[in-house]
Write a protein that holds these residues in place. Sequence first.
Motif, PDB file in Angstrom:
ATOM      1  N   THR A 168       3.899 -30.388 -89.566  1.00 16.63           N
ATOM      2  CA  THR A 168       4.317 -32.121 -89.151  1.00 16.63           C
ATOM      3  C   THR A 168       4.052 -32.877 -91.066  1.00 16.63           C
ATOM      4  O   THR A 168       3.314 -32.417 -91.398  1.00 16.63           O
ATOM      5  CB  THR A 168       3.298 -32.920 -88.522  1.00 16.63           C
ATOM      6  N   LEU A 169       4.872 -32.972 -91.840  1.00 13.54           N
ATOM      7  CA  LEU A 169       5.248 -34.092 -92.783  1.00 13.54           C
ATOM      8  C   LEU A 169       5.310 -35.041 -92.681  1.00 13.54           C
ATOM      9  O   LEU A 169       5.966 -35.569 -91.396  1.00 13.54           O
ATOM     10  CB  LEU A 169       6.343 -33.158 -93.887  1.00 13.54           C
ATOM     11  N   GLY A 170       4.892 -35.929 -92.971  1.00 18.18           N
ATOM     12  CA  GLY A 170       4.965 -37.362 -92.276  1.00 18.18           C
ATOM     13  C   GLY A 170       4.678 -38.384 -93.705  1.00 18.18           C
ATOM     14  O   GLY A 170       4.059 -38.262 -95.314  1.00 18.18           O
ATOM     15  N   TRP A 171       5.416 -39.697 -93.663  1.00 18.93           N
ATOM     16  CA  TRP A 171       5.313 -40.638 -94.062  1.00 18.93           C
ATOM     17  C   TRP A 171       5.024 -41.962 -93.538  1.00 18.93           C
ATOM     18  O   TRP A 171       5.789 -42.075 -92.141  1.00 18.93           O
ATOM     19  CB  TRP A 171       6.465 -40.256 -95.155  1.00 18.93           C
ATOM     20  N   GLY A 172       5.073 -42.437 -94.026  1.00 20.25           N
ATOM     21  CA  GLY A 172       4.362 -44.219 -93.534  1.00 20.25           C
ATOM     22  C   GLY A 172       4.898 -45.462 -94.405  1.00 20.25           C
ATOM     23  O   GLY A 172       4.180 -45.004 -95.925  1.00 20.25           O
ATOM     24  N   GLY A 173       5.621 -46.681 -94.637  1.00 24.60           N
ATOM     25  CA  GLY A 173       5.308 -47.486 -95.187  1.00 24.60           C
ATOM     26  C   GLY A 173       6.913 -48.218 -94.629  1.00 24.60           C
ATOM     27  O   GLY A 173       7.419 -48.302 -93.845  1.00 24.60           O
ATOM     28  N   ARG A 220      16.298 -40.926-104.258  1.00 26.40           N
ATOM     29  CA  ARG A 220      16.448 -40.400-104.984  1.00 26.40           C
ATOM     30  C   ARG A 220      15.608 -38.840-104.494  1.00 26.40           C
ATOM     31  O   ARG A 220      15.766 -37.617-105.350  1.00 26.40           O
ATOM     32  CB  ARG A 220      14.917 -41.088-105.960  1.00 26.40           C
ATOM     33  N   HIS A 221      14.920 -38.420-103.795  1.00 25.80           N
ATOM     34  CA  HIS A 221      13.948 -37.167-103.294  1.00 25.80           C
ATOM     35  C   HIS A 221      14.329 -37.022-102.356  1.00 25.80           C
ATOM     36  O   HIS A 221      13.911 -35.825-101.875  1.00 25.80           O
ATOM     37  CB  HIS A 221      12.356 -37.490-103.721  1.00 25.80           C
ATOM     38  N   GLY A 222      14.529 -37.803-101.207  1.00 19.81           N
ATOM     39  CA  GLY A 222      15.235 -36.830 -99.886  1.00 19.81           C
ATOM     40  C   GLY A 222      15.759 -36.241 -99.850  1.00 19.81           C
ATOM     41  O   GLY A 222      16.005 -35.229 -99.062  1.00 19.81           O
ATOM     42  N   GLY A 223      16.396 -35.362-100.894  1.00 17.66           N
ATOM     43  CA  GLY A 223      17.333 -34.755-100.831  1.00 17.66           C
ATOM     44  C   GLY A 223      16.790 -32.774-100.749  1.00 17.66           C
ATOM     45  O   GLY A 223      17.129 -32.014-100.536  1.00 17.66           O
ATOM     46  N   GLN A 224      15.672 -33.525-101.832  1.00 22.11           N
ATOM     47  CA  GLN A 224      14.655 -32.167-101.804  1.00 22.11           C
ATOM     48  C   GLN A 224      13.796 -31.673-100.557  1.00 22.11           C
ATOM     49  O   GLN A 224      13.574 -30.365-100.155  1.00 22.11           O
ATOM     50  CB  GLN A 224      14.279 -32.466-103.067  1.00 22.11           C
ATOM     51  N   ILE A 225      13.784 -33.354 -99.673  1.00 24.80           N
ATOM     52  CA  ILE A 225      12.435 -32.696 -98.895  1.00 24.80           C
ATOM     53  C   ILE A 225      13.763 -32.255 -97.795  1.00 24.80           C
ATOM     54  O   ILE A 225      12.968 -31.579 -97.002  1.00 24.80           O
ATOM     55  CB  ILE A 225      12.064 -34.520 -98.178  1.00 24.80           C
ATOM     56  N   HIS A 226      14.993 -32.270 -97.553  1.00 20.39           N
ATOM     57  CA  HIS A 226      15.502 -32.020 -96.928  1.00 20.39           C
ATOM     58  C   HIS A 226      16.003 -30.354 -97.091  1.00 20.39           C
ATOM     59  O   HIS A 226      15.934 -29.324 -96.352  1.00 20.39           O
ATOM     60  CB  HIS A 226      17.397 -32.440 -96.862  1.00 20.39           C
ATOM     61  N   ARG A 227      15.799 -30.239 -98.224  1.00 19.95           N
ATOM     62  CA  ARG A 227      16.054 -28.796 -98.944  1.00 19.95           C
ATOM     63  C   ARG A 227      14.906 -27.591 -97.226  1.00 19.95           C
ATOM     64  O   ARG A 227      14.938 -26.520 -97.757  1.00 19.95           O
ATOM     65  CB  ARG A 227      16.003 -28.264-100.166  1.00 19.95           C
ATOM     66  N   PHE A 228      13.763 -28.513 -98.081  1.00 21.58           N
ATOM     67  CA  PHE A 228      11.983 -27.442 -97.474  1.00 21.58           C
ATOM     68  C   PHE A 228      12.832 -27.150 -96.493  1.00 21.58           C
ATOM     69  O   PHE A 228      12.250 -26.981 -95.732  1.00 21.58           O
ATOM     70  CB  PHE A 228      11.685 -28.665 -98.299  1.00 21.58           C
ATOM     71  N   LEU A 229      13.076 -28.318 -95.642  1.00 18.06           N
ATOM     72  CA  LEU A 229      12.768 -28.616 -94.002  1.00 18.06           C
ATOM     73  C   LEU A 229      14.424 -27.082 -93.390  1.00 18.06           C
ATOM     74  O   LEU A 229      14.349 -26.803 -91.895  1.00 18.06           O
ATOM     75  CB  LEU A 229      13.128 -30.246 -93.107  1.00 18.06           C
ATOM     76  N   ASP A 230      15.466 -27.952 -94.282  1.00 12.67           N
ATOM     77  CA  ASP A 230      16.615 -26.128 -93.403  1.00 12.67           C
ATOM     78  C   ASP A 230      16.195 -25.496 -93.820  1.00 12.67           C
ATOM     79  O   ASP A 230      17.098 -24.666 -93.190  1.00 12.67           O
ATOM     80  CB  ASP A 230      17.875 -27.000 -94.469  1.00 12.67           C
ATOM     81  N   HIS A 266      12.960 -24.056 -93.877  1.00 17.94           N
ATOM     82  CA  HIS A 266      11.841 -24.159 -92.963  1.00 17.94           C
ATOM     83  C   HIS A 266      11.630 -24.557 -91.282  1.00 17.94           C
ATOM     84  O   HIS A 266      11.420 -26.154 -91.209  1.00 17.94           O
ATOM     85  CB  HIS A 266      10.694 -24.878 -93.527  1.00 17.94           C
ATOM     86  N   PRO A 267      12.053 -23.438 -90.491  1.00 15.72           N
ATOM     87  CA  PRO A 267      12.562 -23.912 -88.602  1.00 15.72           C
ATOM     88  C   PRO A 267      11.634 -25.016 -88.294  1.00 15.72           C
ATOM     89  O   PRO A 267      11.507 -25.306 -87.343  1.00 15.72           O
ATOM     90  CB  PRO A 267      13.493 -23.065 -88.663  1.00 15.72           C
ATOM     91  N   GLN A 268      10.163 -24.351 -89.320  1.00 17.15           N
ATOM     92  CA  GLN A 268       9.259 -24.589 -88.406  1.00 17.15           C
ATOM     93  C   GLN A 268       8.538 -25.622 -88.673  1.00 17.15           C
ATOM     94  O   GLN A 268       7.389 -26.122 -88.140  1.00 17.15           O
ATOM     95  CB  GLN A 268       8.199 -23.481 -88.204  1.00 17.15           C
ATOM     96  N   ALA A 269       9.084 -26.490 -89.415  1.00 14.25           N
ATOM     97  CA  ALA A 269       8.151 -27.726 -89.751  1.00 14.25           C
ATOM     98  C   ALA A 269       9.435 -28.567 -89.452  1.00 14.25           C
ATOM     99  O   ALA A 269      10.506 -28.853 -88.995  1.00 14.25           O
ATOM    100  CB  ALA A 269       8.445 -27.724 -91.212  1.00 14.25           C
ATOM    101  N   GLU A 270       8.753 -29.817 -89.320  1.00 15.71           N
ATOM    102  CA  GLU A 270       9.408 -31.390 -88.608  1.00 15.71           C
ATOM    103  C   GLU A 270       8.486 -32.231 -89.846  1.00 15.71           C
ATOM    104  O   GLU A 270       8.128 -32.522 -90.525  1.00 15.71           O
ATOM    105  CB  GLU A 270       8.840 -31.711 -87.273  1.00 15.71           C
ATOM    106  N   ALA A 276      12.885 -34.461 -86.368  1.00 19.18           N
ATOM    107  CA  ALA A 276      12.306 -35.877 -86.853  1.00 19.18           C
ATOM    108  C   ALA A 276      11.540 -36.704 -85.611  1.00 19.18           C
ATOM    109  O   ALA A 276      12.661 -36.739 -84.775  1.00 19.18           O
ATOM    110  CB  ALA A 276      13.877 -36.034 -87.777  1.00 19.18           C
ATOM    111  N   ARG A 277      11.005 -37.068 -86.391  1.00 17.28           N
ATOM    112  CA  ARG A 277      10.161 -38.002 -85.292  1.00 17.28           C
ATOM    113  C   ARG A 277      10.480 -39.352 -86.048  1.00 17.28           C
ATOM    114  O   ARG A 277      10.020 -39.304 -87.401  1.00 17.28           O
ATOM    115  CB  ARG A 277       8.763 -37.656 -84.662  1.00 17.28           C
ATOM    116  N   PHE A 278      10.343 -40.574 -85.152  1.00 14.58           N
ATOM    117  CA  PHE A 278       9.825 -42.160 -86.085  1.00 14.58           C
ATOM    118  C   PHE A 278       9.359 -42.835 -85.498  1.00 14.58           C
ATOM    119  O   PHE A 278       9.859 -42.961 -83.286  1.00 14.58           O
ATOM    120  CB  PHE A 278      10.871 -42.831 -85.772  1.00 14.58           C
TER     121      PHE A 278
END
Length: 329
Positions: free
Chosen positions: A160-165, A175-185, A187-191, A210-212
């Motif tokens: 689980t990758l996580g962020w709060g704010g 600015r950076h969401g695309g890079q995080i998308h590429r990692f998740l894309d 790595h199917p074992q990640a959320e 994806a959880r919110f």
Amino acid sequence: MTDIEVFGWQADQAGGYYRIQLPLQELAARGHTTASSVFMPDFVRDDVNTIVIGQRICHPHATRLWQDLAAEGHKLVFEIDDDLWNIDPSSPRDHKFFGDEEIRANLRRNIEVAAAVTVTTEPLADRLRQWNPNVHLIPNAVPDWLLAHQPRQRDDGTITLGWGGGATHRMDWERHGGQIHRFLDSHPQAEIHCLGVNYVGMVGVPQERARFTPWVANVEEYLRTIDYHVGIAPLREHIFNQSKSALKAIECGALGIPVVASAVRPYQDYVQDGITGYLVRHDDEWGHFLSALAHDHAMRVGMGEAARVRAAQQTISCLVPLWEKAIFG
């Protein structure tokens, strides 16, 4: 009613936790009589001996009351933890509100009449010294109990990758969401788990990965909701962000969670690169560092332990003397 030594006038319930409620709780534990609220009680206004800490007071009605308190002889401490003069248009509501000339004038006037000003970072302190020379830099602190809390992380192989704010971080995700998308894309074992404001849609992963969690009742409950294996802290190089604190990294570190953060202030000043987490200087490093942590349990644990040691220097019991100096000095 018991005489109140210090009253904290919060801007709102959630935003007042770190800069009003938590410091006053620790001061109360040290024998001071404190209280806080988003409203100004009559018994506080009528007692000129009560010190008032006001959090970013700028609304017209609140400003009139703040100015009256100053004229009546109250000792006032103006608290502010964001560069409200440089909010990006990607946060339209806040940009419009704090861009209003009356609001800006109120901020200046209210800072000027305060006996002291408290801020979170040096860039913010430098900005406010033009209106008040008595500026106290008090870094954000976390509650001491957080160091002993064990987050409820998944143990089924999913990372689980996580962020709060809050709402001023849209530009960072743009600015950076695309890079995080590429990692998740790849790595199917990640959320990903977002808390507070939902930026999951900007990452573009299937709903089941994806959880919110929206804002919960209070900050302590929010801290208990953090369940990441790896914290992520994307931050765009922007004048507004230069005055931000490293609070996300401090929260994660206190919980034993390593972070991958943009190599800009404030994280550049706090994260120990390669020890408590990683600092991203180039876009392709998001995937590299996240992959390394996702595939190496021992690395995550080791960095998390080092991050907890680092965060132990940022607890409220360590930093409350700075509050005492600002308020009573």
